[in-house]
Design a protein around this motif. Structure first.
Motif, PDB file in Angstrom:
ATOM      1  N   THR A 136     -45.739   9.821  -1.474  1.00  0.00           N
ATOM      2  CA  THR A 136     -44.685  10.280  -2.386  1.00  0.00           C
ATOM      3  C   THR A 136     -43.942   9.089  -2.995  1.00  0.00           C
ATOM      4  O   THR A 136     -43.685   9.057  -4.193  1.00  0.00           O
ATOM      5  CB  THR A 136     -43.691  11.175  -1.626  1.00  0.00           C
ATOM      6  N   TYR A 139     -45.777   7.213  -5.847  1.00  0.00           N
ATOM      7  CA  TYR A 139     -45.857   7.787  -7.198  1.00  0.00           C
ATOM      8  C   TYR A 139     -44.645   7.458  -8.049  1.00  0.00           C
ATOM      9  O   TYR A 139     -44.720   7.519  -9.267  1.00  0.00           O
ATOM     10  CB  TYR A 139     -45.906   9.319  -7.182  1.00  0.00           C
ATOM     11  N   LEU A 140     -43.514   7.225  -7.390  1.00  0.00           N
ATOM     12  CA  LEU A 140     -42.245   7.168  -8.118  1.00  0.00           C
ATOM     13  C   LEU A 140     -42.285   6.299  -9.372  1.00  0.00           C
ATOM     14  O   LEU A 140     -41.920   6.759 -10.450  1.00  0.00           O
ATOM     15  CB  LEU A 140     -41.113   6.738  -7.176  1.00  0.00           C
ATOM     16  N   PHE A 143     -43.577   7.656 -12.800  1.00  0.00           N
ATOM     17  CA  PHE A 143     -42.880   8.652 -13.609  1.00  0.00           C
ATOM     18  C   PHE A 143     -41.814   8.065 -14.532  1.00  0.00           C
ATOM     19  O   PHE A 143     -41.387   8.728 -15.461  1.00  0.00           O
ATOM     20  CB  PHE A 143     -42.261   9.720 -12.713  1.00  0.00           C
ATOM     21  N   VAL A 144     -41.363   6.852 -14.252  1.00  0.00           N
ATOM     22  CA  VAL A 144     -40.384   6.273 -15.173  1.00  0.00           C
ATOM     23  C   VAL A 144     -41.141   5.628 -16.332  1.00  0.00           C
ATOM     24  O   VAL A 144     -42.291   5.226 -16.197  1.00  0.00           O
ATOM     25  CB  VAL A 144     -39.465   5.238 -14.483  1.00  0.00           C
ATOM     26  N   VAL A 148     -37.784   1.848 -19.116  1.00  0.00           N
ATOM     27  CA  VAL A 148     -36.972   1.697 -17.910  1.00  0.00           C
ATOM     28  C   VAL A 148     -37.566   0.623 -17.004  1.00  0.00           C
ATOM     29  O   VAL A 148     -36.857  -0.251 -16.504  1.00  0.00           O
ATOM     30  CB  VAL A 148     -36.867   3.051 -17.168  1.00  0.00           C
ATOM     31  N   TRP A 202     -50.338   6.320  -8.182  1.00  0.00           N
ATOM     32  CA  TRP A 202     -50.824   7.444  -8.988  1.00  0.00           C
ATOM     33  C   TRP A 202     -52.339   7.425  -9.128  1.00  0.00           C
ATOM     34  O   TRP A 202     -53.016   8.427  -8.954  1.00  0.00           O
ATOM     35  CB  TRP A 202     -50.152   7.404 -10.358  1.00  0.00           C
ATOM     36  N   ILE A 205     -54.619   8.827  -6.335  1.00  0.00           N
ATOM     37  CA  ILE A 205     -54.723  10.265  -6.046  1.00  0.00           C
ATOM     38  C   ILE A 205     -56.166  10.749  -6.086  1.00  0.00           C
ATOM     39  O   ILE A 205     -56.654  11.411  -5.182  1.00  0.00           O
ATOM     40  CB  ILE A 205     -53.906  11.084  -7.075  1.00  0.00           C
TER      41      ILE A 205
ATOM     42  N   PHE B 206     -45.826  17.734 -17.016  1.00  0.00           N
ATOM     43  CA  PHE B 206     -46.442  16.630 -17.762  1.00  0.00           C
ATOM     44  C   PHE B 206     -45.751  16.480 -19.121  1.00  0.00           C
ATOM     45  O   PHE B 206     -45.362  15.399 -19.533  1.00  0.00           O
ATOM     46  CB  PHE B 206     -47.929  16.912 -18.030  1.00  0.00           C
ATOM     47  N   VAL B 209     -41.886  15.445 -18.907  1.00  0.00           N
ATOM     48  CA  VAL B 209     -41.712  14.021 -18.604  1.00  0.00           C
ATOM     49  C   VAL B 209     -42.109  13.178 -19.810  1.00  0.00           C
ATOM     50  O   VAL B 209     -41.445  12.197 -20.146  1.00  0.00           O
ATOM     51  CB  VAL B 209     -42.532  13.612 -17.355  1.00  0.00           C
ATOM     52  N   THR B 276     -33.148   7.337 -15.376  1.00  0.00           N
ATOM     53  CA  THR B 276     -34.135   7.485 -14.309  1.00  0.00           C
ATOM     54  C   THR B 276     -33.830   8.666 -13.385  1.00  0.00           C
ATOM     55  O   THR B 276     -34.745   9.347 -12.916  1.00  0.00           O
ATOM     56  CB  THR B 276     -34.187   6.204 -13.451  1.00  0.00           C
ATOM     57  N   ILE B 279     -35.515  12.180 -13.412  1.00  0.00           N
ATOM     58  CA  ILE B 279     -36.919  12.133 -12.992  1.00  0.00           C
ATOM     59  C   ILE B 279     -37.025  11.988 -11.482  1.00  0.00           C
ATOM     60  O   ILE B 279     -37.796  12.680 -10.821  1.00  0.00           O
ATOM     61  CB  ILE B 279     -37.639  10.977 -13.721  1.00  0.00           C
ATOM     62  N   VAL B 280     -36.194  11.095 -10.917  1.00  0.00           N
ATOM     63  CA  VAL B 280     -36.243  10.874  -9.472  1.00  0.00           C
ATOM     64  C   VAL B 280     -35.849  12.141  -8.721  1.00  0.00           C
ATOM     65  O   VAL B 280     -36.404  12.458  -7.667  1.00  0.00           O
ATOM     66  CB  VAL B 280     -35.325   9.702  -9.081  1.00  0.00           C
ATOM     67  N   TYR B 283     -38.963  14.780  -9.230  1.00  0.00           N
ATOM     68  CA  TYR B 283     -40.371  14.525  -8.927  1.00  0.00           C
ATOM     69  C   TYR B 283     -40.814  14.813  -7.491  1.00  0.00           C
ATOM     70  O   TYR B 283     -41.945  15.248  -7.295  1.00  0.00           O
ATOM     71  CB  TYR B 283     -40.779  13.121  -9.401  1.00  0.00           C
ATOM     72  N   PRO B 284     -39.934  14.649  -6.457  1.00  0.00           N
ATOM     73  CA  PRO B 284     -40.449  14.973  -5.121  1.00  0.00           C
ATOM     74  C   PRO B 284     -40.823  16.448  -4.989  1.00  0.00           C
ATOM     75  O   PRO B 284     -41.725  16.809  -4.243  1.00  0.00           O
ATOM     76  CB  PRO B 284     -39.292  14.637  -4.191  1.00  0.00           C
ATOM     77  N   GLN B 287     -44.146  16.933  -7.464  1.00  0.00           N
ATOM     78  CA  GLN B 287     -45.314  16.046  -7.427  1.00  0.00           C
ATOM     79  C   GLN B 287     -46.566  16.776  -6.973  1.00  0.00           C
ATOM     80  O   GLN B 287     -47.664  16.448  -7.387  1.00  0.00           O
ATOM     81  CB  GLN B 287     -45.040  14.833  -6.546  1.00  0.00           C
ATOM     82  N   PHE B 290     -48.211  17.973  -9.969  1.00  0.00           N
ATOM     83  CA  PHE B 290     -48.868  16.891 -10.698  1.00  0.00           C
ATOM     84  C   PHE B 290     -50.213  16.557 -10.061  1.00  0.00           C
ATOM     85  O   PHE B 290     -51.214  16.399 -10.739  1.00  0.00           O
ATOM     86  CB  PHE B 290     -48.004  15.631 -10.686  1.00  0.00           C
TER      87      PHE B 290
END
Lengths: 329, 301
Positions: A136, A139-140, A143-144, A148, A202, A205, B206, B209, B276, B279-280, B283-284, B287, B290
């Protein structure tokens, strides 16, 4: 008797194809009438793809024109390959071409194997909760956005007060802060490291999924035979990943002309442009700052890039098909 | 002899496990630390932060940086535009994608081969940036808020994802609905759309984001910063040395005699975090969708 054999041979070893007579042709109007709702569902999609994908493809002809916005696509004079000859005389283009190749080859060497290794190591973890947590977290960064990400990394690597320079100076590894983001020599390491940071989790996966599909009995059997962890990885995990690796390699090779635009545009700056400018960022800058008369050159560059990319895709697909029977199309 | 080997193997195993866990912990720290660093800076007094030495925790705690972000009309406007495009863009895109995917999942769709090629070809070949730009500005989407929604309505990958899922639903469902007299529209809205929620959730995320992160569209298709979403504004603030052209500078000058002071650097850090955090936070929980999406997408057709 003889005739029968001949007949068999002619039909490729005796399989007879029975051609079904159908009334398809007669029914097409009927089919349309019966399924008009489905066709209505498709209508916006067709309009969309025609306007946003196929009309721009037609715009490619501008690469062979001396485009002027006054005369438009239909009236602009044809110049044959002149635009292509011109871009190959432009040092900026040649630099960008070289940088695109160099960056992609570096990524192929470092960023391609990394998620494979990461997935294998993650797969070796015994504690499932720990494994999930790490996954987990990994992946973080994906996503940004690169906007950023570059903001964060520029701050970390800053020459006044960035944490990395402070750390290096405290440890006595350097007496002066290093200008990581403004030195051409540091640019490629920076691109690779931030790429790994953002994408390894990512990209792993798909390999993790392939690993979970391997029969656990194989590992058990190997253990009984006295194979250690590395031999298990080498003889069971890696062969199990082979089809996935082949598929990902096709994608990676066909993407050889696409350096990650978002990354390179946001991580780059004027001080490192000589090594950081790639074809995509160059075309973008032509669109941003150039005049309309530069457009033909920009389109020629885009076409050059796309044709090579498409050829590489077909080539990689073909080779992979021959070697491993894995292919995308 | 054999026994000794096994003990060696056991020891090797233990060392391997230990090193592996250590590596994973290190990896997690590398992933997370950059965010923690910026978070600490964003809560620290801007002038104080210039002295350096803030690594994990703010030294001179303040909310002032965030207050400044949420007081600036330009920044608020940018977040409003981002919100608009995330909501409008995602909903319209998901509905249209699902409808097209449903049609393409039906065997009875006429001209199926044609539609297939129509959506597949753009995955492998495109006209490139400049021809696309000429078309999009040519149909009046330049400096138009619809440019955030319309050119990203469909993506081939998403259509294939949903179609694959819908094809996997039992055909008997469709047959019995037809027997009940339902037409394709009803079947899609009442039956297939609700049943496809897992994949719908996946592509929604998807797409959402993508909208949240996209800075690029505004850079090309808008000429005034009043039309920019937050990511484009942030990108310009980060790369420009003259922050005053994007944010109201009165925040930096008026408060000079009053502590704590907001500096452009501190403001950047706060904006990075504000961009940010959504999203943070999300996402948990999402995910797994995803990951599911990645898996369906990687299946060969």
């Amino acid at each position: 008797m003889r005739r029968l054999t001949d007949f068999k041979l002619q039909n490729g070893g005796g399989r007879l194809k029975v051609k079904q007579s159908s009334n398809k042709d007669a029914g097409i109007l009927d089919k349309i009438r019966k399924n008009y709702i489905l066709l209505l569902f498709m209508l916006p999609a067709v309009i969309f793809f025609v306007i946003f994908s196929y009309l721009p493809m037609y715009g490619i002809v501008m690469a062979f024109q001396d485009y002027s916005p006054v005369s438009g696509v239909f009236q602009s004079p044809w110049v044959g390959m002149e635009n292509f000859q011109e871009i190959f005389r432009t040092p900026k283009f040649l630099d960008a071409f070289r940088n695109t190749i160099v960056i992609n080859v570096l990524k192929l060497i470092f960023s391609f194997p990394a998620p494979i290794i990461f997935a294998i190591l993650l797969n070796e973890l015994k504690n499932l909760r720990f494994k999930k947590t790490i996954q987990t977290i990994s992946y973080l960064p994906y996503f940004v956005s690169w906007v950023v990400a570059s903001g964060i990394w520029y701050k970390m690597l800053s020459i006044d007060g960035g944490v990395l320079n402070e750390l290096l100076m405290t440890l006595g590894l350097t007496s002066e802060p290093i200008n990581f983001v403004g030195t051409p020599g540091w640019f490629y390491p920076l691109i690779i490291i931030t790429d790994l940071w953002k994408n390894v989790g990512w990209n792993a996966i798909i390999y993790l999924a392939a690993l979970s599909g391997i029969d656990p009995g194989l590992y058990e059997a190997a253990k009984v035979d006295g194979a250690g962890r590395f031999r298990q990885i080498w003889h069971i995990s890696l062969p199990g990943l082979r089809p996935t690796i082949a598929m990902m390699l096709i994608f990676a090779i066909s993407g050889l002309m696409n350096a990650d635009f978002d990354q390179l545009y946001n991580m780059g700056n004027a001080a490192v442009r000589e090594v950081g400018e790639v074809l995509d960022t160059l075309v973008f800058r032509i669109l941003q700052t150039g005049t309309m008369s530069d457009y033909s050159n920009g389109i020629a560059m885009g076409l050059f890039k796309n044709v090579i990319g498409f050829t590489l895709f077909l080539l990689a697909n073909f080779v992979s098909n021959k070697l491993t029977e894995e292919a995308i199309i | 002899m054999k026994k000794k080997n096994r003990i060696d193997a056991g020891l090797g195993n233990k060392t391997f496990n230990f090193l592996n866990v250590l590596f994973m912990l290190l990896f997690a720290v590398v992933c997370l630390y950059p965010f923690i660093y910026v978070l600490a800076l964003s809560f620290n007094d801007g002038v104080d932060a210039q002295r350096g030495g803030i690594y994990f925790w703010p030294r001179k705690f303040t909310f002032e940086n965030y207050i400044t972000v949420f007081k600036d009309d330009g920044i608020l406007n940018a977040y409003a535009i981002t919100l608009y495009r995330v909501v409008v863009g995602t909903i319209s895109s998901v509905l249209l994608t699902a409808a097209a995917a449903y049609a393409m999942s039906r065997k009875s769709l006429p001209f199926k081969k044609f539609f297939n090629w129509l959506i597949l070809l753009p995955m492998y070949f495109s006209g490139g940036l400049i021809p696309t730009y000429i078309i999009i500005s040519g149909i009046g989407l330049q400096d138009n808020l619809l440019v955030y929604v319309i050119p990203s309505l469909y993506a081939t990958f998403n259509i294939i994802l949903v179609r694959t899922y819908m094809k996997g639903l039992p055909e008997a469902l469709h047959e019995s609905a037809v027997l009940d007299g339902a037409n394709e529209f009803i079947i899609f809205v009442r039956l297939y759309l609700p049943l496809s929620m897992p994949v719908i959730a996946t592509i929604s995320l998807f797409i959402a984001v993508g909208h949240w992160n996209d800075w690029y569209t505004a850079t090309i298709y808008t000429s005034t910063k009043e039309l920019w979403p937050a990511s484009t504004l942030l990108q310009n603030i980060l790369t420009s040395s003259e922050i005053s052209s994007y944010v109201n500078t009165k925040f930096f000058t008026q408060q000079m005699n009053r502590r704590p002071v907001v500096t452009p650097e501190a403001l950047k850090m706060a904006m990075l975090i504000v961009t940010t955090v959504p999203i943070v936070l999300v996402y948990p929980f999402v995910q797994k969708y995803f990951v599911q999406g990645m898996m369906i997408g990687s299946l060969k057709e």
